[in-house]
Write a protein that holds these residues in place. Structure first.
Motif, short mmCIF file in Angstrom:
data_model
loop_
_atom_site.label_atom_id
_atom_site.label_comp_id
_atom_site.label_asym_id
_atom_site.label_seq_id
_atom_site.Cartn_x
_atom_site.Cartn_y
_atom_site.Cartn_z
N ARG A 161 13.86 -8.35 -15.87
CA ARG A 161 13.28 -8.39 -17.04
C ARG A 161 12.37 -8.93 -17.12
O ARG A 161 11.55 -8.64 -17.91
CB ARG A 161 14.33 -8.96 -18.42
CG ARG A 161 15.91 -7.99 -18.76
CD ARG A 161 16.87 -9.08 -20.18
NE ARG A 161 16.66 -9.85 -19.95
CZ ARG A 161 17.98 -10.17 -19.26
NH1 ARG A 161 18.69 -8.85 -19.38
NH2 ARG A 161 18.94 -11.55 -19.34
N LEU A 162 12.28 -9.93 -15.99
CA LEU A 162 10.90 -9.99 -16.30
C LEU A 162 9.45 -9.27 -15.48
O LEU A 162 8.60 -9.57 -15.96
CB LEU A 162 10.91 -11.51 -15.52
CG LEU A 162 9.70 -12.35 -15.45
CD1 LEU A 162 9.28 -12.86 -16.47
CD2 LEU A 162 10.13 -14.03 -14.14
N ALA A 163 9.94 -8.70 -14.51
CA ALA A 163 9.38 -7.86 -13.98
C ALA A 163 8.61 -6.63 -15.06
O ALA A 163 7.47 -6.82 -14.86
CB ALA A 163 9.99 -7.24 -13.02
N ARG A 164 9.87 -6.31 -15.89
CA ARG A 164 9.42 -5.31 -16.99
C ARG A 164 8.77 -5.65 -17.65
O ARG A 164 7.53 -5.06 -18.08
CB ARG A 164 10.60 -5.06 -17.35
CG ARG A 164 10.82 -3.55 -18.77
CD ARG A 164 12.01 -2.69 -18.60
NE ARG A 164 11.83 -1.70 -20.36
CZ ARG A 164 11.21 -0.86 -19.80
NH1 ARG A 164 11.07 -0.54 -19.32
NH2 ARG A 164 10.91 -0.67 -21.09
N ALA A 165 8.43 -7.62 -18.38
CA ALA A 165 7.53 -7.52 -19.06
C ALA A 165 6.68 -7.77 -19.01
O ALA A 165 5.56 -7.65 -19.50
CB ALA A 165 8.44 -9.19 -19.76
N VAL A 166 6.35 -8.17 -17.36
CA VAL A 166 4.89 -8.24 -16.71
C VAL A 166 3.86 -6.93 -16.88
O VAL A 166 2.92 -7.00 -16.88
CB VAL A 166 5.52 -9.25 -15.79
CG1 VAL A 166 3.51 -9.28 -15.15
CG2 VAL A 166 6.12 -10.32 -16.10
N HIS A 167 5.17 -6.12 -16.56
CA HIS A 167 4.55 -4.57 -16.10
C HIS A 167 3.71 -4.35 -18.12
O HIS A 167 2.83 -3.28 -17.58
CB HIS A 167 5.79 -3.30 -15.51
CG HIS A 167 5.01 -4.01 -13.73
ND1 HIS A 167 6.21 -4.46 -13.42
CD2 HIS A 167 4.63 -3.08 -13.48
CE1 HIS A 167 6.12 -4.53 -11.91
NE2 HIS A 167 4.87 -3.41 -12.13
N LEU A 168 4.82 -4.24 -18.34
CA LEU A 168 4.36 -4.19 -19.99
C LEU A 168 3.39 -4.66 -20.64
O LEU A 168 1.98 -4.05 -20.97
CB LEU A 168 5.67 -3.92 -21.29
CG LEU A 168 6.73 -2.46 -20.67
CD1 LEU A 168 8.03 -3.04 -21.66
CD2 LEU A 168 6.21 -1.41 -20.69
N ALA A 169 3.42 -5.69 -20.38
CA ALA A 169 1.77 -6.76 -20.46
C ALA A 169 1.23 -6.10 -20.10
O ALA A 169 -0.21 -6.07 -20.69
CB ALA A 169 2.50 -8.22 -20.15
N ILE A 170 0.82 -6.35 -18.60
CA ILE A 170 -0.27 -5.64 -18.47
C ILE A 170 -1.13 -4.28 -18.74
O ILE A 170 -1.68 -3.83 -19.30
CB ILE A 170 -0.47 -5.54 -16.46
CG1 ILE A 170 -0.29 -6.68 -15.21
CG2 ILE A 170 -0.87 -4.34 -16.30
CD1 ILE A 170 0.18 -6.61 -14.49
N TYR A 171 0.55 -3.43 -18.96
CA TYR A 171 -0.25 -2.16 -19.51
C TYR A 171 -0.59 -2.10 -20.65
O TYR A 171 -1.88 -1.87 -21.51
CB TYR A 171 1.05 -1.23 -19.69
CG TYR A 171 1.13 -0.13 -18.97
CD1 TYR A 171 0.68 0.63 -18.13
CD2 TYR A 171 2.21 -0.40 -17.86
CE1 TYR A 171 0.88 2.01 -16.65
CE2 TYR A 171 2.61 0.01 -16.71
CZ TYR A 171 2.54 1.27 -16.42
OH TYR A 171 2.52 1.67 -15.04
N GLY A 172 -0.28 -3.13 -21.68
CA GLY A 172 -0.82 -3.55 -23.68
C GLY A 172 -2.05 -3.83 -23.52
O GLY A 172 -2.52 -3.66 -23.69
N SER A 173 -1.75 -5.05 -22.63
CA SER A 173 -3.43 -5.78 -22.69
C SER A 173 -4.50 -4.96 -22.52
O SER A 173 -5.73 -5.15 -22.74
CB SER A 173 -3.08 -6.66 -21.86
OG SER A 173 -2.84 -7.28 -20.79
N LEU A 174 -4.60 -4.00 -21.17
CA LEU A 174 -5.22 -3.15 -20.89
C LEU A 174 -5.11 -2.04 -21.37
O LEU A 174 -7.10 -1.34 -22.36
CB LEU A 174 -5.15 -3.32 -19.29
CG LEU A 174 -5.60 -3.55 -18.46
CD1 LEU A 174 -4.65 -3.03 -16.81
CD2 LEU A 174 -6.50 -4.39 -18.40
N ALA A 175 -4.42 -1.56 -22.33
CA ALA A 175 -4.63 -0.35 -23.73
C ALA A 175 -5.21 -1.41 -24.64
O ALA A 175 -6.15 -0.70 -24.92
CB ALA A 175 -3.93 -0.35 -24.25
N LEU A 176 -4.40 -2.79 -24.96
CA LEU A 176 -5.51 -2.81 -25.78
C LEU A 176 -6.75 -3.22 -26.05
O LEU A 176 -7.43 -3.73 -26.40
CB LEU A 176 -4.90 -3.96 -26.69
CG LEU A 176 -3.57 -4.28 -27.52
CD1 LEU A 176 -2.60 -4.94 -27.59
CD2 LEU A 176 -3.06 -2.90 -28.57
#
Length: 180
Positions: A93-108
């Motif tokens: 879950r932590l790995a997934r959260a960090v990956h999603l945070a990378i995707y989200g922050s770069l998209a935003l």
């Protein structure tokens, strides 16, 4: 086997799932795109007064966003995490959260950049809304830097563990089996 096909999954649930050539190209290629973005970033918003520069920034931000989306769709539709099945759920879950945070922050980051450029093109270069979007752009920039740093630290940790996660994505400094 084509570049998009996965090799046979490991026989043991303690083995990581190797990434495909396409996944590696997306990952490492985007690092080049990101490095280019950081090197060419707009230092002062007044630089956007140059119409050709503004158009170049719009084009770059749009391509950047489309590449992020393409990689996200590809990775979500073609494979599970490289983490072995035996990885604790909390770590997954932590790995997934960090990956999603990378995707989200770069998209935003790209989206707020497009918004800044759009407002600038419309003659809005000050005020509460403009200032807020500019501030959010900076927040997403620093968030992406920190989430990427966390990702790199995790990769180095897996390299130290010798659990195969590093070698599933990194084409150099392959780890020797150091499994417990």
């Amino acid at each position: 086997m084509s570049a998009d096909q996965q090799p046979n999954p490991p026989l043991s649930s303690d083995e990581p799932i190797p990434h495909s050539l396409m996944a590696k190209v997306f990952h490492w290629g985007f690092i080049g795109v990101l490095a280019y973005a950081w090197l060419k970033q707009v230092d002062e918003v007044e630089e956007l007064e140059d119409a050709s520069f503004l158009m170049e920034e719009f084009l770059f931000a749009t391509v950047f966003l489309l590449l992020r989306l393409a990689r996200f769709i590809y990775m979500r539709s073609t494979r599970p995490s490289a983490l072995p099945a035996s990885t604790p759920k909390r770590a997954k879950r932590l790995a997934r959260a960090v990956h999603l945070a990378i995707y989200g922050s770069l998209a935003l980051l790209a989206i707020t950049g497009l918004a800044i450029g759009g407002m600038f093109a419309a003659g809005v270069s000050e005020g509460f809304v403009f200032g807020t979007v500019l501030w959010l752009h900076e927040v997403f920039y620093w968030a992406s830097v920190n989430f990427i740093a966390l990702h790199v630290i995790a990769a180095l940790y897996h390299r130290y563990l010798g659990d195969g996660i590093w070698s599933s994505m990194v084409p150099v400094f392959k780890e020797k089996a150091n499994r417990h």
